[in-house]
Design a protein around this motif. Structure first.
Motif, PDB file in Angstrom:
ATOM      1  N   GLU A  47       0.704  -1.385   0.124  1.00 38.59           N
ATOM      2  CA  GLU A  47       0.096  -0.034   0.141  1.00 38.59           C
ATOM      3  C   GLU A  47       0.965   1.125   0.137  1.00 38.59           C
ATOM      4  N   ALA A  48       2.088   1.316   0.689  1.00 36.23           N
ATOM      5  CA  ALA A  48       2.916   2.517   0.609  1.00 36.23           C
ATOM      6  C   ALA A  48       3.471   2.615  -0.617  1.00 36.23           C
ATOM      7  N   LEU A  49       3.855   1.478  -1.548  1.00 37.85           N
ATOM      8  CA  LEU A  49       4.425   1.755  -2.625  1.00 37.85           C
ATOM      9  C   LEU A  49       3.350   2.365  -3.818  1.00 37.85           C
ATOM     10  N   LYS A  50       2.135   1.789  -3.581  1.00 36.83           N
ATOM     11  CA  LYS A  50       1.065   2.284  -4.513  1.00 36.83           C
ATOM     12  C   LYS A  50       0.834   3.652  -4.133  1.00 36.83           C
ATOM     13  N   THR A  51       0.712   4.151  -2.884  1.00 37.77           N
ATOM     14  CA  THR A  51       0.507   5.486  -2.454  1.00 37.77           C
ATOM     15  C   THR A  51       1.711   6.367  -2.964  1.00 37.77           C
ATOM     16  N   LEU A  52       2.882   5.857  -3.059  1.00 45.68           N
ATOM     17  CA  LEU A  52       3.944   6.794  -3.463  1.00 45.68           C
ATOM     18  C   LEU A  52       3.706   7.113  -4.920  1.00 45.68           C
ATOM     19  N   SER A  53       3.375   5.999  -5.769  1.00 42.28           N
ATOM     20  CA  SER A  53       3.241   6.065  -7.177  1.00 42.28           C
ATOM     21  C   SER A  53       2.108   7.075  -7.559  1.00 42.28           C
ATOM     22  N   THR A  54       1.211   7.109  -6.589  1.00 39.43           N
ATOM     23  CA  THR A  54       0.069   8.048  -6.968  1.00 39.43           C
ATOM     24  C   THR A  54       0.517   9.647  -6.470  1.00 39.43           C
ATOM     25  N   ASP A  55       1.367   9.597  -5.474  1.00 37.46           N
ATOM     26  CA  ASP A  55       1.591  11.078  -5.109  1.00 37.46           C
ATOM     27  C   ASP A  55       2.440  11.922  -5.791  1.00 37.46           C
ATOM     28  N   LEU A  56       3.514  10.901  -6.489  1.00 42.21           N
ATOM     29  CA  LEU A  56       4.482  11.499  -7.140  1.00 42.21           C
ATOM     30  C   LEU A  56       3.932  11.612  -8.605  1.00 42.21           C
ATOM     31  N   PRO A  57       4.436  12.712  -9.394  1.00 44.83           N
ATOM     32  CA  PRO A  57       4.309  12.591 -10.929  1.00 44.83           C
ATOM     33  C   PRO A  57       4.761  11.591 -11.596  1.00 44.83           C
ATOM     34  N   LYS A  58       4.295  11.036 -12.623  1.00 46.82           N
ATOM     35  CA  LYS A  58       4.693   9.742 -13.248  1.00 46.82           C
ATOM     36  C   LYS A  58       5.971  10.207 -14.015  1.00 46.82           C
ATOM     37  N   PRO A  59       6.939   9.548 -13.677  1.00 46.67           N
ATOM     38  CA  PRO A  59       8.346   9.791 -14.162  1.00 46.67           C
ATOM     39  C   PRO A  59       8.666   9.612 -15.586  1.00 46.67           C
ATOM     40  N   ASP A  60       9.493  10.198 -16.374  1.00 43.42           N
ATOM     41  CA  ASP A  60       9.851   9.669 -17.799  1.00 43.42           C
ATOM     42  C   ASP A  60      10.818   8.860 -17.725  1.00 43.42           C
ATOM     43  N   ALA A  61      11.583   8.826 -16.640  1.00 38.26           N
ATOM     44  CA  ALA A  61      12.503   7.559 -16.643  1.00 38.26           C
ATOM     45  C   ALA A  61      12.982   7.293 -15.099  1.00 38.26           C
ATOM     46  N   ILE A  62      13.234   6.059 -14.786  1.00 43.18           N
ATOM     47  CA  ILE A  62      13.544   5.692 -13.223  1.00 43.18           C
ATOM     48  C   ILE A  62      15.023   5.197 -13.249  1.00 43.18           C
ATOM     49  N   SER A  97       8.845 -16.983 -13.106  1.00 45.31           N
ATOM     50  CA  SER A  97       8.373 -16.664 -14.462  1.00 45.31           C
ATOM     51  C   SER A  97       7.631 -15.353 -14.469  1.00 45.31           C
ATOM     52  N   LEU A  98       7.799 -14.686 -13.286  1.00 43.66           N
ATOM     53  CA  LEU A  98       7.455 -13.195 -13.328  1.00 43.66           C
ATOM     54  C   LEU A  98       7.805 -12.380 -14.335  1.00 43.66           C
ATOM     55  N   GLU A  99       7.310 -11.395 -14.943  1.00 40.79           N
ATOM     56  CA  GLU A  99       7.537 -10.594 -15.963  1.00 40.79           C
ATOM     57  C   GLU A  99       7.468  -9.117 -15.498  1.00 40.79           C
ATOM     58  N   TYR A 100       8.088  -8.583 -16.011  1.00 45.35           N
ATOM     59  CA  TYR A 100       8.295  -6.896 -15.945  1.00 45.35           C
ATOM     60  C   TYR A 100       9.154  -6.298 -17.305  1.00 45.35           C
ATOM     61  N   SER A 140       6.700  -3.316 -10.054  1.00 44.97           N
ATOM     62  CA  SER A 140       5.622  -4.137 -10.488  1.00 44.97           C
ATOM     63  C   SER A 140       4.390  -3.534  -9.836  1.00 44.97           C
ATOM     64  N   ILE A 141       4.495  -3.236  -8.614  1.00 55.80           N
ATOM     65  CA  ILE A 141       3.640  -2.701  -7.697  1.00 55.80           C
ATOM     66  C   ILE A 141       3.250  -1.314  -7.984  1.00 55.80           C
ATOM     67  N   MET A 142       4.498  -0.349  -8.256  1.00 57.08           N
ATOM     68  CA  MET A 142       4.255   1.123  -8.409  1.00 57.08           C
ATOM     69  C   MET A 142       3.648   1.385  -9.808  1.00 57.08           C
ATOM     70  N   TYR A 143       4.148   0.754 -10.813  1.00 62.39           N
ATOM     71  CA  TYR A 143       3.900   0.898 -12.222  1.00 62.39           C
ATOM     72  C   TYR A 143       3.754  -0.282 -13.117  1.00 62.39           C
ATOM     73  N   PRO A 144       2.557  -1.063 -12.835  1.00 63.66           N
ATOM     74  CA  PRO A 144       2.423  -2.339 -13.139  1.00 63.66           C
ATOM     75  C   PRO A 144       2.598  -2.341 -14.641  1.00 63.66           C
ATOM     76  N   ASN A 145       2.269  -1.592 -15.380  1.00 61.07           N
ATOM     77  CA  ASN A 145       2.198  -1.555 -16.722  1.00 61.07           C
ATOM     78  C   ASN A 145       3.698  -1.546 -17.562  1.00 61.07           C
ATOM     79  N   ALA A 146       4.506  -1.367 -16.444  1.00 58.74           N
ATOM     80  CA  ALA A 146       6.082  -1.387 -17.225  1.00 58.74           C
ATOM     81  C   ALA A 146       6.258  -0.526 -18.289  1.00 58.74           C
ATOM     82  N   ASP A 147       5.574   0.584 -18.083  1.00 57.21           N
ATOM     83  CA  ASP A 147       5.518   1.746 -19.317  1.00 57.21           C
ATOM     84  C   ASP A 147       6.518   2.840 -18.951  1.00 57.21           C
TER      85      ASP A 147
END
Length: 296
Positions: A47-62, A97-100, A140-147
């Motif tokens: 839940e903390a990681l999900k919250t972090l990803s919504t609180d911050l602007p979506k990055p262009d690169a990580i 067999s996890l994918e990201y 995978s938790i923060m940006y599950p679309n791997a985009d």
């Protein structure tokens, strides 16, 4: 949250020191919600990681500094489509067999290497290495679309705490010298997210020690870490000195028998050289843990 004065207005750097949990367990727990076969040790972390990803602007690169990559020099991934490294053992078959399928960001990695070298940081590229679980589990938790394109940086095998603060300072300067990912927005401003991926408590035996003494020790170190990273009572020289001498903190070596999971915090601090804007408190694998966030 406290705002930083920009020396390079076209780049914003948000920074977070996060806990990535026990191997693939966070993702296995997410996949088996409601099933008794997988204990829920990571719900608060997720839940903390999900919250972090919504609180911050979506990055262009990580940029990920992972506790699970140690090299003599600072190494940077330069593969355009990195594979995953399943660097854990003894977990269920599906863990392997996890994918990201996040892309690499070769231009960013190449420029970062150049800028670090110009600052006399011993740094080199790794064209073959993939993403380890210190990267693909939390993302995978923060940006599950791997985009969002990503690169990884290693810590150095000397585990020198001051050296990792200085590495953070060099990363900040490197980015402000003009590094920006290709896909910046129409205004030309790029958002870069730097993640220090480790764990604020990392004693594998201690995680499953249910004694009151174990909890007291874990809590004392966590409280010290919160005070160090958040109080305004310290000058930055004092804060840095506490981090460099972290092993003098109460129960430091109980919390970190080996410091590789703490050092990504030193890099994050070096990038910002100020108190964290936000602390996220949670219970992780039975023990108190913390994440720290700095917002540009």
């Amino acid at each position: 949250m406290q705002q930083r004065t920009h020396t390079h207005p076209s780049v914003r750097i948000n920074t977070a020191y996060i806990s990535h949990g026990g191997g693939p367990l966070p993702l296995l727990e997410m996949q088996s919600v409601g099933e008794a076969r997988t204990p829920a040790y990571h719900l608060e972390m997720i839940e903390a990681l999900k919250t972090l990803s919504t609180d911050l602007p979506k990055p262009d690169a990580i940029i990920v500094i992972s506790a699970h990559w140690e090299e003599t020099d600072v190494c940077v991934t330069t593969h355009p489509e990195p594979s995953l490294i399943y660097d854990y053992y003894g977990f269920p078959k599906e863990s392997y067999s996890l994918e990201y399928p996040a892309k690499g960001e070769v231009a960013l990695a190449t420029l970062l290497l150049k800028r670090l070298t110009e600052q006399s940081i011993a740094a080199r590229e790794d064209r073959a290495r993939g993403f380890d679980h210190g990267m693909f589990i939390p993302l995978s938790i923060m940006y599950p679309n791997a985009d969002v394109p990503c690169i990884q940086l290693s810590i150095t095998s000397d585990l020198d705490s001051e050296k990792h603060v200085l590495l953070g300072e060099a990363i900040r300067k490197a980015i402000e010298l003009g590094i920006a990912p290709i896909n910046s927005d129409v205004k030309g401003e790029a958002n870069i997210l730097v993640l220090g991926s480790g764990s604020s408590f990392h004693n594998m035996q201690g995680f499953f020690d249910s004694s009151n003494d174990a909890m007291r020790k874990a809590t004392r170190f966590n409280n010290w870490l919160h005070t160090t990273m958040q109080t305004s009572a310290y000058s930055e020289n004092e804060r840095k000195a506490r981090l460099v001498d972290w092993y003098s903190a109460p129960d430091a070596r109980y919390a970190h028998p080996r410091e590789e999971h703490l050092l990504p915090l030193h890099v994050c601090y070096g990038i910002n050289n100020r108190a964290a804007d936000k602390a996220m408190s949670l219970t992780l694998l039975t023990k108190p843990a913390s994440m720290f966030v700095w917002c540009d």
